[in-house]
Design an enzyme around this catalytic site. Structure first.
Site, PDB file in Angstrom:
ATOM      1  N   GLY A  69       0.832  -1.192   0.000  1.00  0.00           N
ATOM      2  CA  GLY A  69       0.000   0.000   0.000  1.00  0.00           C
ATOM      3  C   GLY A  69       0.865   1.240   0.000  1.00  0.00           C
TER       4      GLY A  69
ATOM      5  N   GLN B 122       2.857   9.963   1.372  1.00  0.00           N
ATOM      6  CA  GLN B 122       4.152   9.267   1.404  1.00  0.00           C
ATOM      7  C   GLN B 122       5.040   9.622   0.207  1.00  0.00           C
ATOM      8  OE1 GLN B 122       2.296   5.189   2.232  1.00  0.00           O
ATOM      9  NE2 GLN B 122       4.229   5.108   3.357  1.00  0.00           N
TER      10      GLN B 122
ATOM     11  N   CYS C 226       5.609  -0.085   7.541  1.00  0.00           N
ATOM     12  CA  CYS C 226       5.276   1.082   6.721  1.00  0.00           C
ATOM     13  C   CYS C 226       6.505   1.491   5.921  1.00  0.00           C
ATOM     14  CB  CYS C 226       4.838   2.227   7.625  1.00  0.00           C
ATOM     15  SG  CYS C 226       4.426   3.726   6.731  1.00  0.00           S
ATOM     16  N   LEU C 227       6.311   1.775   4.632  1.00  0.00           N
ATOM     17  CA  LEU C 227       7.438   2.171   3.785  1.00  0.00           C
ATOM     18  C   LEU C 227       8.082   3.470   4.269  1.00  0.00           C
ATOM     19  CD1 LEU C 227       5.949   1.400   0.242  1.00  0.00           C
ATOM     20  CD2 LEU C 227       7.630   0.043   1.518  1.00  0.00           C
TER      21      LEU C 227
ATOM     22  N   HIS D 196      -4.581   1.080   7.326  1.00  0.00           N
ATOM     23  CA  HIS D 196      -3.270   1.715   7.446  1.00  0.00           C
ATOM     24  C   HIS D 196      -3.145   2.897   6.478  1.00  0.00           C
ATOM     25  CE1 HIS D 196       1.299   1.301   7.890  1.00  0.00           C
ATOM     26  NE2 HIS D 196       1.180   2.094   6.836  1.00  0.00           N
ATOM     27  N   GLU D 197      -3.591   2.699   5.232  1.00  0.00           N
ATOM     28  CA  GLU D 197      -3.474   3.779   4.222  1.00  0.00           C
ATOM     29  C   GLU D 197      -4.440   4.918   4.521  1.00  0.00           C
ATOM     30  OE1 GLU D 197      -0.867   3.685   2.573  1.00  0.00           O
ATOM     31  OE2 GLU D 197      -0.492   1.569   2.990  1.00  0.00           O
TER      32      GLU D 197
ATOM     33  N   HIS E 269      -2.971   7.170   6.969  1.00  0.00           N
ATOM     34  CA  HIS E 269      -1.974   8.084   6.390  1.00  0.00           C
ATOM     35  C   HIS E 269      -2.627   9.380   5.916  1.00  0.00           C
ATOM     36  CE1 HIS E 269       1.979   6.257   6.260  1.00  0.00           C
ATOM     37  NE2 HIS E 269       1.509   5.118   5.786  1.00  0.00           N
TER      38      HIS E 269
HETATM   39 NI    NI Z   1       2.440   3.286   5.769  1.00  0.00          NI
END
Ligand code: NI
Length: 167
Positions: A46, A51, A93-94, A135-136, A139
């Site tokens: 995701g 991000q 998380c990236l 999660h997204e 964000h």
């Molecule tokens: Ni994330």
């Protein structure tokens, strides 16, 4: 298409409460394509617009990381409209590399969103994909998974973040 640089904590763009997408144009289409390519290249399941430094309510999710046809979800202005159950499992998380911790998420959710043309749609999802969508969507409100941690888990992650120089 292009692979975009992924913003890491403590970049302030990750803390923005993003405004809704109102223009469904070629720029949006291009951004979605770039975000999908960036997510697959990472690789990740995701990616949310903040991000990659874009303050918009837009996220892409693909729990197959491009391996299963039809698994990609492009979510414009997504909202979780109902939820049930609770599952606690590992999440990463990236934007917070090398850290994963257990987070409680709903087991099943119902989501309302728009597609890249502005068409509204609704879907239900559960388990790992529900976790990824939650999660997204977080964000887009400037919330990171580490914000859900309490007590010793929170302290441990704070220490790891300091160690990685991500403060
Ligand atoms: Ni994330």
């Amino acid at each position: 298409m292009a692979i975009l640089p992924i913003r890491l904590i403590p970049d302030s763009v990750l803390r923005v409460d993003c405004p809704e997408v109102t223009e469904f144009d070629d720029d949006l289409r291009r951004l979605v394509e770039d975000m999908v390519e960036t997510m697959y290249a990472a690789p990740g399941v995701g990616l949310a617009a903040p991000q990659v430094g874009i303050e918009k309510r837009l996220a892409v999710v693909d729990v197959s990381v491009g391996k299963a046809e039809g698994a990609l979800k492009v979510l414009v202005n997504p909202k979780i409209v109902s939820q049930e159950g609770k599952v606690t499992d590992f999440e990463g998380c990236l934007s917070i590399p090398d850290i994963s911790e257990k987070v409680a998420r709903p087991r099943k959710i119902e989501v309302e969103a728009q597609d890249v043309d502005g068409e509204r749609f609704t879907f239900e999802t559960e388990d790992f994909e529900a976790r990824a969508v939650c999660h997204e969507v977080d964000h887009l409100d400037g919330v990171l998974f580490i914000d859900h941690l309490r007590g010793l888990r929170r302290e441990k992650v704070k220490r790891q973040i300091r160690k990685l120089g991500l403060t």
